[in-house]
Design a protein around this motif. Sequence first.
Motif, short mmCIF file in Angstrom:
data_model
loop_
_atom_site.label_atom_id
_atom_site.label_comp_id
_atom_site.label_asym_id
_atom_site.label_seq_id
_atom_site.Cartn_x
_atom_site.Cartn_y
_atom_site.Cartn_z
N UNK A 1 9.14 2.90 6.08
CA UNK A 1 8.66 1.42 6.69
C UNK A 1 9.60 0.24 6.19
N UNK A 2 10.92 0.75 5.90
CA UNK A 2 11.68 -0.39 5.47
C UNK A 2 11.55 -0.50 3.84
N UNK A 3 10.97 0.38 3.31
CA UNK A 3 10.82 0.04 1.81
C UNK A 3 11.67 1.10 1.07
N UNK A 4 11.69 1.15 -0.31
CA UNK A 4 12.63 1.99 -0.82
C UNK A 4 12.03 3.54 -1.15
N UNK A 5 12.80 4.54 -1.83
CA UNK A 5 12.00 5.52 -2.14
C UNK A 5 10.92 5.29 -3.13
N UNK A 6 9.97 6.29 -2.93
CA UNK A 6 8.70 6.22 -3.77
C UNK A 6 8.96 5.92 -5.13
N UNK A 7 9.80 6.97 -5.86
CA UNK A 7 10.14 6.93 -7.20
C UNK A 7 10.77 5.65 -7.67
N UNK A 8 11.27 4.82 -6.69
CA UNK A 8 11.91 3.47 -7.08
C UNK A 8 11.03 2.39 -7.24
N UNK A 9 9.99 2.58 -6.86
CA UNK A 9 8.94 1.54 -7.23
C UNK A 9 8.02 1.96 -8.43
N UNK A 10 8.43 1.41 -9.43
CA UNK A 10 7.72 1.75 -10.76
C UNK A 10 6.16 1.59 -10.87
N UNK A 11 5.91 0.09 -10.23
CA UNK A 11 4.63 -0.37 -10.15
C UNK A 11 3.69 0.74 -9.59
N UNK A 12 4.17 1.24 -8.20
CA UNK A 12 3.27 2.22 -7.49
C UNK A 12 3.43 3.45 -8.37
N UNK A 13 4.54 3.79 -8.81
CA UNK A 13 4.41 5.31 -9.37
C UNK A 13 3.29 5.18 -10.59
N UNK A 14 3.36 4.01 -11.42
CA UNK A 14 2.39 3.76 -12.38
C UNK A 14 0.83 3.61 -12.00
N UNK A 15 0.68 3.29 -10.81
CA UNK A 15 -0.46 3.03 -9.96
C UNK A 15 -1.12 4.41 -9.77
N UNK A 16 -0.11 5.34 -9.16
CA UNK A 16 -0.53 6.58 -8.60
C UNK A 16 -0.95 7.53 -9.97
N UNK A 17 -0.40 7.30 -10.97
CA UNK A 17 -0.60 8.16 -12.08
C UNK A 17 -2.18 8.00 -12.66
N UNK A 18 -2.16 6.49 -12.65
CA UNK A 18 -3.56 6.21 -13.01
C UNK A 18 -4.76 6.49 -12.06
N UNK A 19 -4.37 6.51 -10.86
CA UNK A 19 -5.36 7.20 -9.90
C UNK A 19 -5.32 8.65 -10.22
N UNK A 20 -4.55 9.57 -10.22
CA UNK A 20 -4.66 11.10 -10.74
C UNK A 20 -5.71 11.06 -11.99
N UNK A 21 -5.44 10.07 -12.99
CA UNK A 21 -6.19 10.41 -14.18
C UNK A 21 -7.63 9.93 -13.83
N UNK A 22 -7.90 9.11 -12.82
CA UNK A 22 -9.25 8.97 -12.33
C UNK A 22 -9.92 10.00 -11.56
N UNK A 23 -9.14 10.98 -11.26
CA UNK A 23 -9.66 12.10 -10.54
C UNK A 23 -8.98 12.30 -8.90
N UNK A 24 -8.35 11.49 -8.68
CA UNK A 24 -7.80 11.49 -7.52
C UNK A 24 -6.62 12.44 -7.35
N UNK A 25 -6.35 13.07 -6.17
CA UNK A 25 -5.11 14.12 -6.25
C UNK A 25 -3.99 13.43 -5.42
N UNK A 26 -2.75 13.88 -5.78
CA UNK A 26 -1.50 13.53 -5.36
C UNK A 26 -1.06 14.69 -4.60
N UNK A 27 -0.53 14.43 -3.34
CA UNK A 27 -0.11 15.42 -2.39
C UNK A 27 0.97 15.07 -1.53
N UNK A 28 1.77 15.75 -0.90
CA UNK A 28 3.00 15.78 -0.25
C UNK A 28 2.68 15.25 1.14
N UNK A 29 3.38 14.53 1.89
CA UNK A 29 2.91 14.23 3.02
C UNK A 29 4.47 13.96 3.84
N UNK A 30 5.10 14.96 4.01
CA UNK A 30 6.67 14.79 4.60
C UNK A 30 7.37 14.24 3.53
#
Length: 240
Positions: A38-67
Amino acid sequence: MSVHDVAPATGGETAEWLAALDARGVPCTLLLIPGPYGGGPRLAEDRRLVACLHEAAERGHELSLHGFRHEGVPGGPPWRNAVNQVLARGAGEFWSLTTEHAAELLRQGLAELNGAGMDVVGFTPPGWLASPGTRRALASLGFAYWTSHLAVHDLTGGPSRRMPALSHRPGGAGERTGARLMVAAARFFARTGTPFRIALHPADLARPGLREAALEAIDLALAAGGRPVTYRSLIERGPR
């Protein structure tokens, strides 16, 4: 429950869906696109999003690959290209791949996520379209499951779970009718005790009524006693 197309370009929409699900105590599987999207960078380059996803996983959400990039790749017979256009709007990245090509893309995706400290065991192909080669590659790389439009497929030796996915098609013909059908289907499945899934997309939030219809479907399922789980927990708990 799944939230699709999680990437830097859709970080705001992901946060909005997570807030709505957290308010209801509903865990979900977050489907991550590790490559540029979508015109954005790689996921790992977005530190804020990476932190948000780790926090979501700690709350019980799952992280999974989507292509990897969530975009179509050339090749494959004409009939597969036609299916890709109809069902995935051309984004069926894993629909026509050989085992070798699929394994290469999957390894790239895993490496990107592992570099961001994310351990994933599942895979949902864009458009829920996976070639036979992709399915062989997933098994060889040790994934625990993959999902299609109609089922969650156990790669650990257990049975597949038939669970249709309800989702919107923003901007498509019959959008509003589809939204009403989502609510009606959720009501029917919840009433009859039929397992089902609801797939949330970033684009749903930009269309009138689609967010409300999805949340109404979720609330109906909860009110009927539905127990929301992530794909990973579904596989790990075994058949019931």
